[in-house]
Write a protein that holds these residues in place. Structure first.
Motif, short mmCIF file in Angstrom:
data_model
loop_
_atom_site.label_atom_id
_atom_site.label_comp_id
_atom_site.label_asym_id
_atom_site.label_seq_id
_atom_site.Cartn_x
_atom_site.Cartn_y
_atom_site.Cartn_z
N PRO A 169 48.66 50.89 51.66
CA PRO A 169 48.58 49.43 51.73
C PRO A 169 49.32 48.74 50.61
N THR A 170 49.45 49.41 49.47
CA THR A 170 50.15 48.80 48.34
C THR A 170 51.57 48.46 48.69
N PHE A 171 52.18 49.27 49.57
CA PHE A 171 53.58 49.10 49.88
C PHE A 171 53.81 48.42 51.24
N ALA A 172 52.75 48.10 51.96
CA ALA A 172 52.91 47.47 53.26
C ALA A 172 53.43 46.06 53.10
N ALA A 173 54.16 45.57 54.11
CA ALA A 173 54.72 44.22 54.05
C ALA A 173 54.42 43.51 55.35
N ALA A 174 54.41 42.22 55.31
CA ALA A 174 54.15 41.42 56.51
C ALA A 174 55.25 41.65 57.53
N THR A 175 54.86 41.84 58.81
CA THR A 175 55.85 42.14 59.83
C THR A 175 56.75 40.94 60.13
N SER A 176 56.35 39.77 59.67
CA SER A 176 57.16 38.58 59.93
C SER A 176 58.36 38.47 58.99
N ASP A 177 58.37 39.31 57.94
CA ASP A 177 59.47 39.27 56.97
C ASP A 177 60.61 40.12 57.51
N LYS A 178 61.68 39.50 57.96
CA LYS A 178 62.79 40.24 58.57
C LYS A 178 64.05 40.16 57.71
N LYS A 179 63.85 40.18 56.40
CA LYS A 179 64.97 40.23 55.47
C LYS A 179 64.77 41.41 54.53
N LEU A 180 65.82 42.21 54.37
CA LEU A 180 65.77 43.36 53.49
C LEU A 180 66.71 43.14 52.31
N ARG A 181 66.20 43.37 51.13
CA ARG A 181 66.99 43.20 49.90
C ARG A 181 67.33 44.58 49.34
N GLN A 225 69.85 46.03 63.55
CA GLN A 225 68.79 46.20 64.54
C GLN A 225 67.97 47.44 64.20
N ILE A 226 66.68 47.23 63.96
CA ILE A 226 65.78 48.32 63.61
C ILE A 226 64.53 48.21 64.47
N ASN A 227 64.30 49.20 65.32
CA ASN A 227 63.08 49.23 66.13
C ASN A 227 62.90 47.93 66.92
N ASN A 228 64.00 47.48 67.54
CA ASN A 228 64.00 46.27 68.38
C ASN A 228 63.78 44.98 67.61
N GLU A 229 63.98 45.02 66.32
CA GLU A 229 63.90 43.82 65.49
C GLU A 229 65.22 43.68 64.72
N THR A 230 65.66 42.43 64.52
CA THR A 230 66.88 42.19 63.76
C THR A 230 66.52 41.80 62.33
N TYR A 231 67.06 42.58 61.38
CA TYR A 231 66.82 42.33 59.97
C TYR A 231 68.11 41.85 59.31
N GLN A 232 68.01 40.80 58.51
CA GLN A 232 69.13 40.38 57.69
C GLN A 232 69.15 41.25 56.42
N ILE A 233 70.34 41.68 56.04
CA ILE A 233 70.49 42.56 54.88
C ILE A 233 71.17 41.79 53.75
N GLU A 234 70.49 41.68 52.62
CA GLU A 234 71.07 41.06 51.43
C GLU A 234 71.33 42.15 50.40
N ILE A 235 72.58 42.27 49.96
CA ILE A 235 72.95 43.28 48.96
C ILE A 235 73.10 42.60 47.61
N LEU A 236 72.34 43.06 46.63
CA LEU A 236 72.39 42.52 45.27
C LEU A 236 73.10 43.55 44.40
N ASP A 237 74.39 43.35 44.15
CA ASP A 237 75.17 44.32 43.42
C ASP A 237 75.25 43.97 41.93
N ARG A 238 75.22 45.01 41.10
CA ARG A 238 75.21 44.85 39.66
C ARG A 238 76.15 45.87 39.00
N ASP A 239 76.73 45.47 37.86
CA ASP A 239 77.65 46.31 37.08
C ASP A 239 76.88 46.94 35.92
N SER A 240 76.81 48.26 35.88
CA SER A 240 76.12 48.95 34.78
C SER A 240 76.92 48.94 33.49
N GLN A 241 78.20 48.58 33.57
CA GLN A 241 79.11 48.60 32.42
C GLN A 241 79.20 49.99 31.79
#
Length: 432
Positions: free
Chosen positions: A29-41, A75-91
């Motif tokens: 349950p600690t890691f479960a998320a609401a099914t209405s959230d269709k954005k992945l970071r 498309q994942i399991n008949n749901e469409t998820y928006q994918i946001e990529i947060l890229d960072r430079d480790s230098q």
């Protein structure tokens, strides 16, 4: 170039659902998320600047291809998820890499972490994710330096639950070197320069004994510190011992200093095979050496002539590299395909997880991942240890270009670890 679909994902992948969900461990349950959230970071950390900056030079281009392919979602399991990529430079800084990972985890609330290139970036990112319970997938680091370098013990169960890594390892280097070195007659005396870092220590521990068992005499002056400026004592030892093969795993600045001194002190005249890893992978490394870069032998973890296609963008290696060169007027590098293969594998992980907002499901999906990428097959079901999948290393050589817009061509000389890859060049002696 083949037209890319709006999502870049094949029809099979659009309709794929993870029927193995019933076999996955009960959702925490600690890691479960609401099914209405269709954005992945998705976090992505790589070195774009610093001493490893050549590895990350092409990341903006690859990220543009990935974002274009995912513009309409995944498309994942008949749901469409928006994918946001947060890229960072480790230098190229391990401390910064770890801090960036913690920031993405704690302040940006990422669902999934990706990381690439060398222990200075991948290991601290993986450690931060393991501690926080965040699924993490990484690539381009000898797996022994990732697995054992982070505390795993040979013969013992894996201590990692959340972090997974696919890459070449010591055995791939061994197979490639034995294959490549057998192409030219030598006295089998090998001078090695392995640095005092995670890469160098893993190579010394695991590769050196295998080479000795294969009949090679290894002349090892001992671990050197990154940033060493005077290599005279090592060069003198190699000259006295009469080595004809040279093998090193340095950062570019260290190798540049070493190889210029080796030329000045006469060592390069006796070298038949100069086999370089970690540096010598990119055109900029070779061009910086001038004439000393010609005929350096290398080993690539990706090449544009590999006969594979990205399931995410639909591109072949040649299509991808041709586009990069047209857009940037710069020569392609092997990190282009290696980076894209990480996203190929990551998107398949999300698809097969069935519920990508559940971090337990993501971790289990990585454990079972077996997917074709632009770099070939990534299969976590076949070992060699838990949390690790093996990819090939291919023997190569830099030669002065006889035509074309760039100074050197990067040609394949052997394919022991992946016979599907076509050989294009006969290895020639460095001192010829």
């Amino acid at each position: 170039m083949k037209k890319i679909t709006k999502t870049g994902i094949s029809r099979r992948q659009f309709t794929l659902s993870a029927i193995a969900g019933s076999a996955i461990m009960a959702i925490n349950p600690t890691f479960a998320a609401a099914t209405s959230d269709k954005k992945l970071r998705v976090g992505f950390i790589s070195p774009r600047t610093g001493h490893l900056g050549a590895f990350g030079e092409t990341d903006p281009f690859v990220l543009s291809q990935v974002r274009q392919a995912l513009a309409d979602g995944l498309q994942i399991n008949n749901e469409t998820y928006q994918i946001e990529i947060l890229d960072r430079d480790s230098q190229s800084d391990p401390s910064r890499a770890g801090q960036l990972a913690k920031d993405l985890i704690n302040n940006e609330n990422i669902d999934f972490m990706l990381s690439t290139v060398a222990p200075e970036t991948i290991n601290p990112v993986s450690d931060a994710c393991e501690a926080a319970g965040i699924p993490c997938l990484s690539a381009v680091l000898p797996w022994e330096a990732w697995y054992f370098g982070r505390g795993a013990k040979p013969g013992q169960p894996s201590p990692f639950k959340w972090t997974y890594h696919f890459s070449f390892g010591v055995d791939e280097f061994y197979q490639t070197y034995i294959s490549q070195w057998g192409l030219i007659e030598t006295n089998k005396k090998v001078g090695v320069m392995y640095p005092n870092d995670a890469d160098g220590n893993a190579i010394r521990r695991f590769l050196k004994p295998k080479l000795e068992a294969a009949g090679y005499t290894i002349i090892d002056p001992g671990a050197y510190e990154t940033g060493t400026s005077d290599f005279s004592s090592q060069i003198a030892l190699f000259k006295r011992e009469g080595i004809e093969i040279f093998n090193a795993f340095p950062i570019p600045s260290d190798f540049s200093a070493l190889w210029r001194q080796a030329a000045q002190q006469g060592l390069t005249r006796q070298i038949k095979i100069a086999q370089i890893a970690k540096t010598g992978l990119f055109p900029s490394d070779i061009e910086a050496l001038g004439g000393l870069g010609n005929k350096l032998a290398s080993a690539c973890y990706w090449h544009k002539d590999m006969p594979y296609r990205s399931p995410l963008t639909g591109q072949t290696g040649k299509q991808l590299c041709d586009l990069y060169e047209a857009q940037t007027n710069k020569q392609w590098t092997q990190q282009i395909g290696a980076c894209l293969s990480l996203f190929d594998a990551a998107m398949e992980t999300l698809i097969t997880s069935a519920d990508p907002k559940n971090k337990v499901n993501l971790a289990m999906a990585m454990r079972k991942l077996n997917v074709s990428t632009i770099a070939g097959q990534v299969d976590f079901t076949s070992g060699p240890v838990p949390n690790v999948a093996i990819t090939p290393i291919i023997g190569t050589q830099w030669v002065k270009s006889k035509s074309g817009p760039f100074k050197f061509d990067y040609l394949i000389t052997e394919h022991a670890t992946d016979p599907n890859v076509p050989i294009a060049h006969k290895l020639t002696p460095y001192n010829a």
